[in-house]
Enzyme design. Structure first.
Site, PDB file in Angstrom:
ATOM      1  N   HIS A  91       0.860  -1.180   0.000  1.00  0.00           N
ATOM      2  CA  HIS A  91       0.000   0.000   0.000  1.00  0.00           C
ATOM      3  C   HIS A  91       0.896   1.229   0.000  1.00  0.00           C
ATOM      4  O   HIS A  91       1.828   1.311   0.800  1.00  0.00           O
ATOM      5  CB  HIS A  91      -0.909  -0.005   1.234  1.00  0.00           C
ATOM      6  CG  HIS A  91      -2.041   0.956   1.121  1.00  0.00           C
ATOM      7  ND1 HIS A  91      -1.858   2.318   1.160  1.00  0.00           N
ATOM      8  CD2 HIS A  91      -3.366   0.763   0.935  1.00  0.00           C
ATOM      9  CE1 HIS A  91      -3.032   2.910   1.012  1.00  0.00           C
ATOM     10  NE2 HIS A  91      -3.960   1.989   0.871  1.00  0.00           N
ATOM     11  N   ARG A 107      -6.325  10.279  -0.202  1.00  0.00           N
ATOM     12  CA  ARG A 107      -6.029  10.778  -1.561  1.00  0.00           C
ATOM     13  C   ARG A 107      -7.310  10.947  -2.365  1.00  0.00           C
ATOM     14  O   ARG A 107      -7.468  11.895  -3.120  1.00  0.00           O
ATOM     15  CB  ARG A 107      -5.085   9.804  -2.273  1.00  0.00           C
ATOM     16  CG  ARG A 107      -3.627   9.990  -1.870  1.00  0.00           C
ATOM     17  CD  ARG A 107      -2.738   8.936  -2.501  1.00  0.00           C
ATOM     18  NE  ARG A 107      -2.925   7.640  -1.862  1.00  0.00           N
ATOM     19  CZ  ARG A 107      -2.929   6.471  -2.486  1.00  0.00           C
ATOM     20  NH1 ARG A 107      -2.756   6.416  -3.787  1.00  0.00           N
ATOM     21  NH2 ARG A 107      -3.095   5.351  -1.820  1.00  0.00           N
TER      22      ARG A 107
END
Ligand SMILES: Cc1cc2nc3c(=O)[nH]c(=O)nc-3n(C[C@H](O)[C@H](O)[C@H](O)COP(=O)(O)OP(=O)(O)OC[C@H]3O[C@@H](n4cnc5c(N)ncnc54)[C@H](O)[C@@H]3O)c2cc1C
Ligand code: FES
Lengths: 553, 238
Positions: A318, A338
């Site tokens: 990740h 994000r």
């Protein structure tokens, strides 16, 4: 609170914010991605992997840590097990209670099977509970299963098994509905329409969430439903070996009580493997987002029973694991940060990658920025990371967005006096997900009759790289399919007599390959984080002391 | 109590602090969580450890300090150890959980009280709120439940990790986390407004609307699919 020298870099991030708010980096093309991945993605570090020397995937490469366990020695001696003494006799045994196992158990029960659910820790102590960002389903008018299909295939670099992806995208909206009917609270607009966000590699907004506690919300509800329906379950009882019947079909499993070391024997007409991932193997020394029990047990058991694996040479790192504070190193900073608008920035406050590229691409770009370009920020303990500029979210979407959408993240950082509404977060890739696993078909069937698999332990759906929100989706799509298929299979099958000959054969094969002495005992069950005292034991005690997690007679 | 002679610090810059696990003295480097401090002392955990990230509630713990007997509550995987902390592992508390079929119950106060009749015995001591490691307003959502305000319970209790500390401390034996779970399920099932676009899409899929196109994509060679993928239009994130 960040140390002073880090604050200096934060000033640069703040200074560039105005410029970055207007700046959109374009997505990389296929040709641009390949060299970035080859040079910087951990999967491409040749010496981190090796070929398997035994078993149905002999010759395939996999990370060394995984290879050791797949080639491991059994925890049991078949000669000491009385297969005539069955403790539980059921139609469907489900191994592992995360989202996939819980869904399979519910569907198997609904389809008339007598079900036993066994799990290593407590019900729902699983990777599922940590899922924050959400789950994909193409249900908005401007979206469709077709677009979802294309996004998923592209994310997986077109290696995904097409029929599995078809099942995934077509079942997705009904999976959302199923969960809602069970009482899951989705984030919604006042008119009832689902509040959906975009995610890395997704070309539409299709990420359904429940604040940033999505997996927790799903798991709480499923666990409650299992209890309400009084489905039998056993906690702290991991499976340590599968049992076959004389016709080579999976016909049960051996469990161990982790506290009392007692074995018990389950006979089942069908077994659904739902043991999740492998983060706690700490491949290449990476920290992980995974729960304590994510040790690839299901792969080991299935492999020993002869099941074929697929894409076991690709792990998902990740992009945004915590790099600071050290107490929560490697824990997840959800992609939702994000998704909501935060960009990535280096020590000078500059962007270096479009933040919503697929995960393998973003992770590689962060590694390049830190290792090659040397534009990362070093922490007091020697970790390195880049900034994830969370304060942008409230600037873009209005004050209060972070508090409302990311309460878990706010809470986690506030413990260390970091206010992510005002200050960015320092991140670096962390071991997150096993892209491949036991090869399955659209109903979760593996290459061994009687053995089904669903969830992270399975492989093929996501190809070589999974997209955000497609894993939790996988659980409810294939968990449900496998549960139903297992119940149906159990109705038809006439079980033969039980055997552990495959374990005997396995041990013989290991010996023949010269591996028996050099390989550890597996499945691992739990990682060993206890600091080891220095070795003061006399040698004569050692043969009787245990290796690994639990003592087995 | 005899204190150990200060451990020789391997790395000079690491500061060691004193902690006590079930009364026994240990030294650990500062900056560990309660969970990792126990592991540093040699404990290999089976119970009391799940996600290791603040989401599952497995590691609920109680502690106090050498010179301060007042009990504190937290998640062992999230709380940093502090000098002179006294740590314990908390025992397992069985807690009441009503059984129900969500399809057969009603989203109202009578239903909640039928399943959790003891709710009325809450006398507002607020211990539950004080123990909550997520800092939720537990007592307030319990009184919302008592009034049948299911939406409020759902909102206020949403971040509950079901660690069980509230129930462990309730003098009346109430189980706030299970009451809240019932209310959230009732809210999601019956009270949340229905999503029309979701229903529509499910009907379209069932009618086979996308089947032909999907089949085409499944058979398409990789280079063509790649081209479609590279050229697909991307909806802005916001
Ligand atoms: C922190 C985090 C955040 C994530 N966020 C997202 C997200 O936002 N969206 C998304 O789609 N995906 C996300 N993922 C990925 C996704 O959550 C997981 O891939 C998925 O939940 C795995 O579900 P599962 O049921 O297959 O396995 P798990 O949920 O891990 O469950 C496996 C269960 O099996 C048990 N078990 C293991 N070994 C044995 C054994 N030998 N015997 C018996 N039981 C055993 C385990 O204890 C566990 O209970 C995230 C993952 C993590 C770790
Ligand atoms: S271990 Fe899951 S909350 Fe601490």
């Amino acid at each position: 609170m960040y140390p002073l020298y880090m604050e200096e870099s934060i000033r640069k991030v703040e200074a560039s914010r105005g410029k970055r708010l207007k700046e959109t980096l374009s997505r990389l093309t296929g040709e641009e991605k390949t060299p970035l991945l080859k040079k910087h993605h951990p999967d491409f570090i040749g010496e981190s992997m090796r070929e398997l020397l035994v078993g149905s995937n002999k010759g395939d490469r996999t990370p060394k840590e995984m290879a050791d366990l797949l080639e491991g020695n059994s925890r049991i001696n078949p000669d000491k097990i009385d297969l005539g003494k069955v403790d539980y006799d059921v139609d469907v045994l489900v191994i592992g209670c995360g989202g996939a196992g819980a869904s399979a158990a519910l569907l198997a029960q609904e389809n008339g099977a007598k079900v036993l659910l066994v799990t290593k820790l407590r019900l729902g102590d699983a990777n599922t509970v940590g899922a924050q960002a959400g789950i994909q389903a193409a249900d908005r008018p401007n979206d469709s299963p077709i677009i979802h299909y294309l996004d998923t295939m592209g994310g997986g670099r077109f290696t995904n098994i097409p029929e599995l992806v078809e099942a995934l995208v077509k079942d997705a909206p009904s999976a959302i509905k199923w969960l809602e009917t069970l009482g899951v609270n989705w984030d919604k607009e006042p008119d009832g329409s689902l509040h959906e966000l975009s995610g890395g590699g997704a070309s539409r907004r299709r990420l359904h969430s429940a604040r940033d506690y999505t997996g927790l919300e799903e798991m709480r509800v499923l666990r409650d439903e299992i209890k309400c329906r009084q489905i039998d379950y056993i906690e702290f009882a991991p499976a340590v070996e599968l049992i076959l019947d004389d016709q080579g079909r999976v016909a049960g499993a051996i469990l161990v009580d982790m506290e009392a070391n007692e074995l018990s024997l389950v006979r089942a007409k069908a077994v659904v493997m739902a043991t999740g991932g492998m983060g706690r193997l700490h491949i290449q020394g990476f920290p992980t987002t995974n729960h304590y029990g994510a040790t690839a047990d299901g792969l080991v058991l299935a492999y020993r029973a002869g099941a074929e694996m697929i894409f076991i040479d690709t792990m998902q790192y990740h992009p945004t694991g915590v790099a600071y504070p050290t107490q929560i190193l490697g824990q997840l900073v959800t992609e939702k940060v994000r998704t909501l608008g935060a960009q990535l920035a280096n020590v000078d406050g500059e962007q270096f990658i479009m933040p919503l590229e697929p995960r393998d691409v973003v992770a590689s770009a962060i590694i390049r920025e830190c290792q090659e370009s040397k534009k990362g920020i070093e922490t007091p303990t020697g970790e390195v990371g880049v900034w994830l500029d969370s304060p942008m979210i409230d600037i873009i979407r209005g004050e209060g967005t972070i508090a409302g959408e990311l309460p878990a993240m706010v809470r986690q950082f506030a413990r260390f006096n970091i206010d992510i509404v005002k200050e960015p977060m320092l991140v670096y890739p962390t071991l997150h997900y096993q892209n491949g696993g036991i090869k399955i078909d659209t109903n979760g069937a593996t290459t061994v009759p009687g053995l089904l698999a669903a969830g992270e332990v399975g492989g093929g759906v996501h190809g070589r790289n999974r997209l955000i929100g497609n894993s939790t989706l996988d659980l409810f799509v294939f968990g449900r399919r496998a549960g139903k298929a297992a119940a149906e299979y159990a109705k038809k099958v006439k079980p033969g007599s039980l055997t552990l000959d495959h374990v005997r054969q396995w041990q013989a094969e290991l010996k023949k390959a010269g591996l028996a002495d050099s390989r550890p005992i597996s499945p691992l069950l739990l990682p060993n984080y206890a600091r080891q005292p220095h070795d003061y034991l006399p040698d004569y005690t050692k043969p009787t002391l245990t290796v690994g997690q639990v003592k087995i007679a | 109590m005899v204190e150990k002679i200060k451990a020789k610090q391997v790395e000079e810059q690491v500061k060691m602090i004193n902690i006590y696990i079930m009364g026994k003295h240990y030294q650990v480097p500062e900056g560990l969580t309660i969970l990792t401090a126990m592991e540093y002392c040699g404990y290999r955990l089976i119970r009391g450890c799940g996600c290791r990230a603040g989401f599952c509630g497995a590691c609920a713990t109680v502690f106090n300090f050498k010179d301060d007997p007042q009990l504190r509550y937290d998640l062992a995987c999230q709380k940093t150890v502090e000098p002179d902390m006294y740590l314990v592992q908390i025992p397992f508390f069985p807690a009441a959980k009503a059984l129900y079929n969500l399809e057969e119950i009603e989203p109202d106060v009578e239903q909640i009280l039928a399943l959790y009749p003891d709710l009325v015995t809450c006398f507002g001591c607020n211990n539950c709120t004080k123990t909550c490691p997520q800092e939720l307003e537990v007592m307030w959502f319990m009184s919302d439940a008592l009034r049948g305000d299911i939406g409020e319970v759902a909102t206020k209790s949403f971040d509950c990790v079901m660690c069980g500390l509230c129930a462990a401390r309730c003098p009346q034996g109430l189980v706030p986390y299970n009451v809240a779970l019932l209310c959230r399920r009732l809210y999601g099932r019956y009270l949340a407004p229905v999503s029309k676009h979701l229903e529509d899409r499910i009907a379209e899929i069932e009618a086979g609307k996308f089947d032909a196109e999907l089949e085409k994509l499944e058979k398409m060679e990789k280079s063509k699919l790649q081209k479609l993928y590279d050229e697909r239009d991307i909806e802005p994130a916001y």
